[in-house]
Design an enzyme around this catalytic site. Structure first.
Site, PDB file in Angstrom:
ATOM      1  N   CYS A 119     -17.285  10.346 -29.983  1.00 18.46           N
ATOM      2  CA  CYS A 119     -18.538  11.399 -29.872  1.00 18.46           C
ATOM      3  C   CYS A 119     -18.619  12.617 -31.400  1.00 18.46           C
ATOM      4  O   CYS A 119     -17.510  12.908 -30.758  1.00 18.46           O
ATOM      5  CB  CYS A 119     -18.888  11.450 -28.721  1.00 18.46           C
ATOM      6  SG  CYS A 119     -19.432   9.547 -27.647  1.00 18.46           S
ATOM      7  N   ASP A 120     -19.745  12.971 -30.769  1.00 19.16           N
ATOM      8  CA  ASP A 120     -20.194  14.394 -31.609  1.00 19.16           C
ATOM      9  C   ASP A 120     -18.526  14.711 -31.480  1.00 19.16           C
ATOM     10  O   ASP A 120     -18.524  14.782 -33.209  1.00 19.16           O
ATOM     11  CB  ASP A 120     -20.512  14.495 -30.627  1.00 19.16           C
ATOM     12  CG  ASP A 120     -22.485  14.361 -29.773  1.00 19.16           C
ATOM     13  OD1 ASP A 120     -22.606  13.775 -30.819  1.00 19.16           O
ATOM     14  OD2 ASP A 120     -22.639  14.878 -28.951  1.00 19.16           O
ATOM     15  N   CYS A 192     -23.930   7.067 -28.263  1.00 22.79           N
ATOM     16  CA  CYS A 192     -25.251   6.884 -27.993  1.00 22.79           C
ATOM     17  C   CYS A 192     -26.111   6.395 -28.988  1.00 22.79           C
ATOM     18  O   CYS A 192     -25.709   6.501 -30.062  1.00 22.79           O
ATOM     19  CB  CYS A 192     -26.448   8.211 -27.639  1.00 22.79           C
ATOM     20  SG  CYS A 192     -25.583   8.523 -26.129  1.00 22.79           S
ATOM     21  N   GLU A 448     -26.918  23.038 -29.391  1.00 28.64           N
ATOM     22  CA  GLU A 448     -27.571  22.313 -30.371  1.00 28.64           C
ATOM     23  C   GLU A 448     -28.855  23.211 -29.234  1.00 28.64           C
ATOM     24  O   GLU A 448     -29.273  23.155 -28.250  1.00 28.64           O
ATOM     25  CB  GLU A 448     -27.692  21.198 -29.771  1.00 28.64           C
ATOM     26  CG  GLU A 448     -26.236  20.509 -30.551  1.00 28.64           C
ATOM     27  CD  GLU A 448     -25.647  19.353 -30.453  1.00 28.64           C
ATOM     28  OE1 GLU A 448     -25.356  18.258 -30.918  1.00 28.64           O
ATOM     29  OE2 GLU A 448     -25.576  18.673 -29.368  1.00 28.64           O
ATOM     30  N   SER A 474     -29.763  18.220 -31.778  1.00 30.01           N
ATOM     31  CA  SER A 474     -28.666  17.520 -32.157  1.00 30.01           C
ATOM     32  C   SER A 474     -29.466  16.404 -32.385  1.00 30.01           C
ATOM     33  O   SER A 474     -30.122  15.843 -33.196  1.00 30.01           O
ATOM     34  CB  SER A 474     -29.001  16.842 -30.396  1.00 30.01           C
ATOM     35  OG  SER A 474     -29.341  15.328 -29.596  1.00 30.01           O
TER      36      SER A 474
END
Length: 561
Positions: A119-120, A192, A448, A474
């Site tokens: 993630c991210d 996600c 974000e 985001s």
């Protein structure tokens, strides 16, 4: 082997003694030592199962003739950290992750590295750290989650949940409908399900050649993903045993790989955060990649795959079934000269060899070049007096009527202030919401802005309101949302001197972001300027604030004051 530094010679008897305490035997000291950088953490849906991946990788490395050593990095879930001061820690966590990879790998002189992110900030943080170490490296991510579905069968995801808050605030949906979305938006483990930051970066790992095919699209915890994990583990041992510098990460992730990443980013409409992270990755790779070059790529690459949040009915699993990232790259390559097909990949093939047999299996999901959503890429760098060093917008997520827009400013000096203002209906059609002092230094941490952008969408203002910020967004953000404005307000950038009612102009086709106020008026404002400062109590964030560069430089930490 690099690990001979800690395991060979009579003087390394103490070192071997310590290693024997971990279970090593005589025969292990002739094998390559492989670091496994895992990012298992319970609170992140894309990471809570990664300890299982780590065990699979360990077993596969041992079976292939290597010696595995697992270590962990931290991680921040941007969705959970969203909308409160926890988001201040998200981007800084990238630097901690990079530092931790460098520290463990170099302290113990491990021969090769396999990274398990998802993630991210974890993906770019691991890439940055791995580049500093520069040993043979393979990335194998956790994989995306499946899309959720409402009770009526409508596909949904995390972006739906954030936008539903604005819809609920406006009375457009009931408590029961909001609860339905809450319970079904994220139905499984994985990153996600849309083309948000995590999946954007995992996809770009394929484009850069540092991961196996399918890394960005094969669903988490499925048999195909598990086979990919095993294959990655086997491959890293092969690379380590070869003991050949051609497999060192900087020889794969080179200038051509950075270029290829941006080409695929444009074709798939990736998260605006990819610009920040890829600029940082380029710096760690020793690649000079000025931000202006991104527009040169964008102007020549067709946007052929539209994925949530830009198209809410399409998710990563749909891309996988339509042929995956290889099919996207194969279609891009039909227009010669856009991709460096001769560049190496970790599988030993060139990129061209890897995608040679790829096919689009569903042209409604992955379009042909001639039937593209747009003949220019899904991201744009804007310049003008408001952003002399650049600003970033995800054009893939903007309605056509908002690509050229003039509006009147309404200014907020923090994200919480903006959220309150939007919820109190201070923002009207025709406004340009300005959120400042949220840049890398100003926040600090460059928060974000998903909460305010989702509120704008949910409240029905997405086709009449723009937003600019020196913060970031985001990957789930859509609409006329311009971020990474550089110089930021805390540096004395022009965004600090905007006042309510000023006219702001944007034109994504011309790469323009401009404040339509005279130089004399701006000079008068500067003469009376009193900078706004966020109170910073955290010792870590104070250090970060002192060292961080601006967004046009990837928000990397300076090594000299």
């Amino acid at each position: 082997m690099r690990s001979d530094t800690i395991k060979k010679g009579f003087d390394k008897a103490p070192h071997r003694s310590l290693l024997r305490a971990t279970g090593l035997r005589d025969e292990d000291f002739d094998k390559p030592f492989i670091g496994i950088a895992n990012s298992y953490i319970d609170i992140i849906p894309g990471h809570f199962f990664l300890h299982e991946y780590g065990e699979i990788v360990k077993a596969a490395i041992r079976e292939a003739g290597g010696v595995p050593f697992v270590f962990n990095t931290i991680g921040v879930d941007d969705g959970i950290a969203m909308g409160h001061d926890g988001m201040l820690y998200s981007l800084p966590s990238r630097e901690i992750i990079a530092d931790s990879i460098e520290t463990v790998m170099n302290a113990h002189k491990l021969d090769a590295l396999i990274c398990i992110p998802n993630c991210d900030k974890i993906v770019p943080g691991m890439i940055m750290g791995a580049l500093r170490v520069n040993v043979p490296t393979v990335f194998v991510s956790g994989g995306p989650m499946a899309a959720g579905h409402k009770k009526d069968g409508t596909p949904i995801d995390l972006a739906t949940a954030f936008e539903a808050v604005g819809e609920h605030a406006e009375g457009k949906i009931t408590d029961e409908e909001l609860y339905d979305i809450e319970c079904n938006a994220c139905p499984s483990g994985g990153s996600c399900s849309g083309m948000f930051t995590a999946n954007s970066m995992n996809t770009l790992c394929e484009a850069m050649g540092i991961a196996l095919p399918g890394n960005g699209t094969v669903l988490a915890m499925t048999p195909r993903r598990i086979e990919m994990v095993k294959a990655a583990a086997k491959r890293i041992v092969e690379m380590a045993k070869a003991d050949d510098s051609k497999y060192n990460l900087k020889n794969v992730l080179n200038e051509k790989a950075v270029h290829n990443a941006f080409v695929v980013d444009m074709a798939m409409g990736g998260s605006s955060n990819t610009v920040l992270h890829m600029l940082a990755i380029a710096r760690e790779a020793g690649v000079d990649f000025p931000i202006e070059k991104i527009n040169e790529i964008a102007d020549n690459v067709a946007h052929i795959a539209k994925i949530s949040p830009s198209l809410t009915t399409v998710h990563m699993d749909d891309i996988d079934k339509a042929g995956g990232v290889n099919a996207v790259m194969k279609e891009i390559s039909r227009r010669g000269g856009l991709l460096y097909l001769e560049n190496p990949t970790v599988t030993g093939e060139t990129l061209g060899e890897r995608i040679a047999d790829a096919k689009i299996l569903n042209e409604e999901i992955i379009h042909r070049n001639e039937n593209a959503y747009s003949q220019v890429g899904g991201l744009s760098i804007l310049f003008g007096n408001l952003a002399t060093e650049g600003a970033v917008v995800k054009t893939a997520g903007i309605e056509l009527n908002m690509r050229q827009f003039k509006g009147t400013a309404i200014c907020f000096n923090s994200q919480p202030e903006a959220i309150t203002g939007i919820m109190k209906h201070k923002v009207k059609p025709g406004n340009v919401v300005v959120i400042r002092y949220e840049g890398p230094k100003g926040g600090p941490g460059m928060q974000e802005m998903l909460a305010p952008t989702a509120l704008i969408q949910g409240m029905g203002l997405g086709d009449s309101v723009a937003l600019i910020t020196d913060g970031r967004f985001s990957g789930a953000t859509k609409g006329a949302s311009i971020g990474h404005v550089s110089p930021e307000a805390a540096e004395g950038g022009l965004i600090a001197f905007i006042e309510d009612g000023d006219e702001i102009e944007l034109d994504t086709d011309k790469h323009l972001l401009r404040l339509n106020v005279s130089d004399d008026v701006i000079a008068a404002r500067k003469a009376n300027y009193k900078p706004y400062k966020n109170e910073v109590k955290s010792k870590w964030l104070k250090r970060y604030q002192l060292l961080v560069s601006n967004a046009s430089n990837g928000a990397v930490l300076k090594t000299e004051l």
